[in-house]
Design a protein around this motif. Structure first.
Motif, PDB file in Angstrom:
ATOM      1  N   ARG A   1      13.044  33.266  44.442  1.00  0.00           N
ATOM      2  CA  ARG A   1      12.885  33.167  45.900  1.00  0.00           C
ATOM      3  C   ARG A   1      13.144  34.491  46.604  1.00  0.00           C
ATOM      4  O   ARG A   1      13.242  34.542  47.821  1.00  0.00           O
ATOM      5  N   GLY A   2      13.314  35.550  45.830  1.00  0.00           N
ATOM      6  CA  GLY A   2      13.510  36.871  46.411  1.00  0.00           C
ATOM      7  C   GLY A   2      14.952  37.188  46.760  1.00  0.00           C
ATOM      8  O   GLY A   2      15.221  38.165  47.441  1.00  0.00           O
ATOM      9  N   LEU A   3      15.884  36.371  46.288  1.00  0.00           N
ATOM     10  CA  LEU A   3      17.296  36.595  46.563  1.00  0.00           C
ATOM     11  C   LEU A   3      17.930  37.367  45.424  1.00  0.00           C
ATOM     12  O   LEU A   3      17.349  37.474  44.341  1.00  0.00           O
ATOM     13  N   GLU A   4      19.099  37.932  45.662  1.00  0.00           N
ATOM     14  CA  GLU A   4      19.798  38.722  44.646  1.00  0.00           C
ATOM     15  C   GLU A   4      21.200  38.169  44.412  1.00  0.00           C
ATOM     16  O   GLU A   4      22.191  38.780  44.807  1.00  0.00           O
ATOM     17  N   PRO A   5      21.311  37.018  43.755  1.00  0.00           N
ATOM     18  CA  PRO A   5      22.635  36.453  43.503  1.00  0.00           C
ATOM     19  C   PRO A   5      23.376  37.252  42.438  1.00  0.00           C
ATOM     20  O   PRO A   5      22.770  37.988  41.656  1.00  0.00           O
ATOM     21  N   VAL A   6      24.685  37.096  42.429  1.00  0.00           N
ATOM     22  CA  VAL A   6      25.528  37.786  41.454  1.00  0.00           C
ATOM     23  C   VAL A   6      26.355  36.742  40.710  1.00  0.00           C
ATOM     24  O   VAL A   6      26.944  35.856  41.326  1.00  0.00           O
ATOM     25  N   LEU A   7      26.387  36.841  39.377  1.00  0.00           N
ATOM     26  CA  LEU A   7      27.233  35.983  38.562  1.00  0.00           C
ATOM     27  C   LEU A   7      28.585  36.656  38.390  1.00  0.00           C
ATOM     28  O   LEU A   7      28.679  37.759  37.859  1.00  0.00           O
ATOM     29  N   PHE A   8      29.623  36.000  38.874  1.00  0.00           N
ATOM     30  CA  PHE A   8      30.984  36.507  38.732  1.00  0.00           C
ATOM     31  C   PHE A   8      31.676  35.686  37.657  1.00  0.00           C
ATOM     32  O   PHE A   8      32.016  34.521  37.872  1.00  0.00           O
ATOM     33  N   ASP A   9      31.841  36.280  36.484  1.00  0.00           N
ATOM     34  CA  ASP A   9      32.472  35.631  35.334  1.00  0.00           C
ATOM     35  C   ASP A   9      33.944  36.006  35.336  1.00  0.00           C
ATOM     36  O   ASP A   9      34.314  37.128  35.006  1.00  0.00           O
ATOM     37  N   THR A  10      34.801  35.057  35.719  1.00  0.00           N
ATOM     38  CA  THR A  10      36.227  35.348  35.816  1.00  0.00           C
ATOM     39  C   THR A  10      36.837  35.727  34.464  1.00  0.00           C
ATOM     40  O   THR A  10      37.855  36.403  34.420  1.00  0.00           O
ATOM     41  N   GLY A  11      36.206  35.307  33.377  1.00  0.00           N
ATOM     42  CA  GLY A  11      36.686  35.659  32.049  1.00  0.00           C
ATOM     43  C   GLY A  11      36.499  37.131  31.715  1.00  0.00           C
ATOM     44  O   GLY A  11      37.077  37.622  30.747  1.00  0.00           O
ATOM     45  N   ARG A  12      35.698  37.835  32.513  1.00  0.00           N
ATOM     46  CA  ARG A  12      35.454  39.257  32.267  1.00  0.00           C
ATOM     47  C   ARG A  12      36.378  40.167  33.083  1.00  0.00           C
ATOM     48  O   ARG A  12      36.333  41.385  32.949  1.00  0.00           O
ATOM     49  N   VAL A  13      37.199  39.561  33.946  1.00  0.00           N
ATOM     50  CA  VAL A  13      38.137  40.324  34.768  1.00  0.00           C
ATOM     51  C   VAL A  13      39.421  40.498  33.968  1.00  0.00           C
ATOM     52  O   VAL A  13      39.906  39.542  33.381  1.00  0.00           O
ATOM     53  N   PRO A  14      40.032  41.631  33.880  1.00  0.00           N
ATOM     54  CA  PRO A  14      39.706  42.917  34.462  1.00  0.00           C
ATOM     55  C   PRO A  14      39.010  43.876  33.510  1.00  0.00           C
ATOM     56  O   PRO A  14      38.616  44.958  33.899  1.00  0.00           O
ATOM     57  N   ARG A  15      38.875  43.493  32.236  1.00  0.00           N
ATOM     58  CA  ARG A  15      38.341  44.442  31.253  1.00  0.00           C
ATOM     59  C   ARG A  15      36.937  44.922  31.551  1.00  0.00           C
ATOM     60  O   ARG A  15      36.662  46.109  31.549  1.00  0.00           O
ATOM     61  N   GLU A  16      36.010  44.009  31.745  1.00  0.00           N
ATOM     62  CA  GLU A  16      34.610  44.376  31.968  1.00  0.00           C
ATOM     63  C   GLU A  16      34.231  44.386  33.443  1.00  0.00           C
ATOM     64  O   GLU A  16      33.260  45.026  33.817  1.00  0.00           O
ATOM     65  N   THR A  17      34.973  43.627  34.230  1.00  0.00           N
ATOM     66  CA  THR A  17      34.660  43.505  35.649  1.00  0.00           C
ATOM     67  C   THR A  17      35.912  43.819  36.456  1.00  0.00           C
ATOM     68  O   THR A  17      36.778  42.957  36.643  1.00  0.00           O
ATOM     69  N   PRO A  18      36.017  45.049  36.946  1.00  0.00           N
ATOM     70  CA  PRO A  18      37.185  45.388  37.753  1.00  0.00           C
ATOM     71  C   PRO A  18      37.104  44.691  39.117  1.00  0.00           C
ATOM     72  O   PRO A  18      36.026  44.489  39.658  1.00  0.00           O
ATOM     73  N   LEU A  19      38.240  44.315  39.634  1.00  0.00           N
ATOM     74  CA  LEU A  19      38.302  43.645  40.923  1.00  0.00           C
ATOM     75  C   LEU A  19      39.403  44.291  41.740  1.00  0.00           C
ATOM     76  O   LEU A  19      40.537  44.396  41.292  1.00  0.00           O
ATOM     77  N   THR A  20      39.060  44.739  42.951  1.00  0.00           N
ATOM     78  CA  THR A  20      40.021  45.364  43.840  1.00  0.00           C
ATOM     79  C   THR A  20      40.038  44.603  45.151  1.00  0.00           C
ATOM     80  O   THR A  20      38.995  44.430  45.781  1.00  0.00           O
TER      81      THR A  20
END
Length: 82
Positions: free
Chosen positions: A29-48
């Motif tokens: 539909r032309g949208l840009e959703p983001v998958l936030f995998d909590t299991g990847r925090v903080p090693r692969e997905t930093p969160l500030t």
């Protein structure tokens, strides 16, 4: 209607087939959703997350090489975070 990256956040895990289907349909539909995998925090997905009484709060993450300003999130689907 086009949302920018991060306006739609799907909170789940990388191997969730239902979340993958929803993400694909939103992209069709032309949208840009983001998958936030909590299991990847903080090693692969930093969160500030920061809060300043004068300037308010801010939250940023980096998901699969994309910088996401979490203040821009307008819709969240809390699927099955691990």
């Amino acid at each position: 209607m086009t949302a920018s990256a991060g306006d739609i956040l799907v909170i789940s895990h990388t191997h969730d087939a239902h979340a993958a289907d929803v993400l694909a349909r939103l992209r069709q539909r032309g949208l840009e959703p983001v998958l936030f995998d909590t299991g990847r925090v903080p090693r692969e997905t930093p969160l500030t997350i920061e809060h300043d009484p004068r300037s308010g709060w801010s939250a940023h993450t980096r998901i699969d090489g994309r910088d996401v300003d979490l203040r821009r999130v307008r819709s969240v689907w809390w699927r099955r975070p691990q």
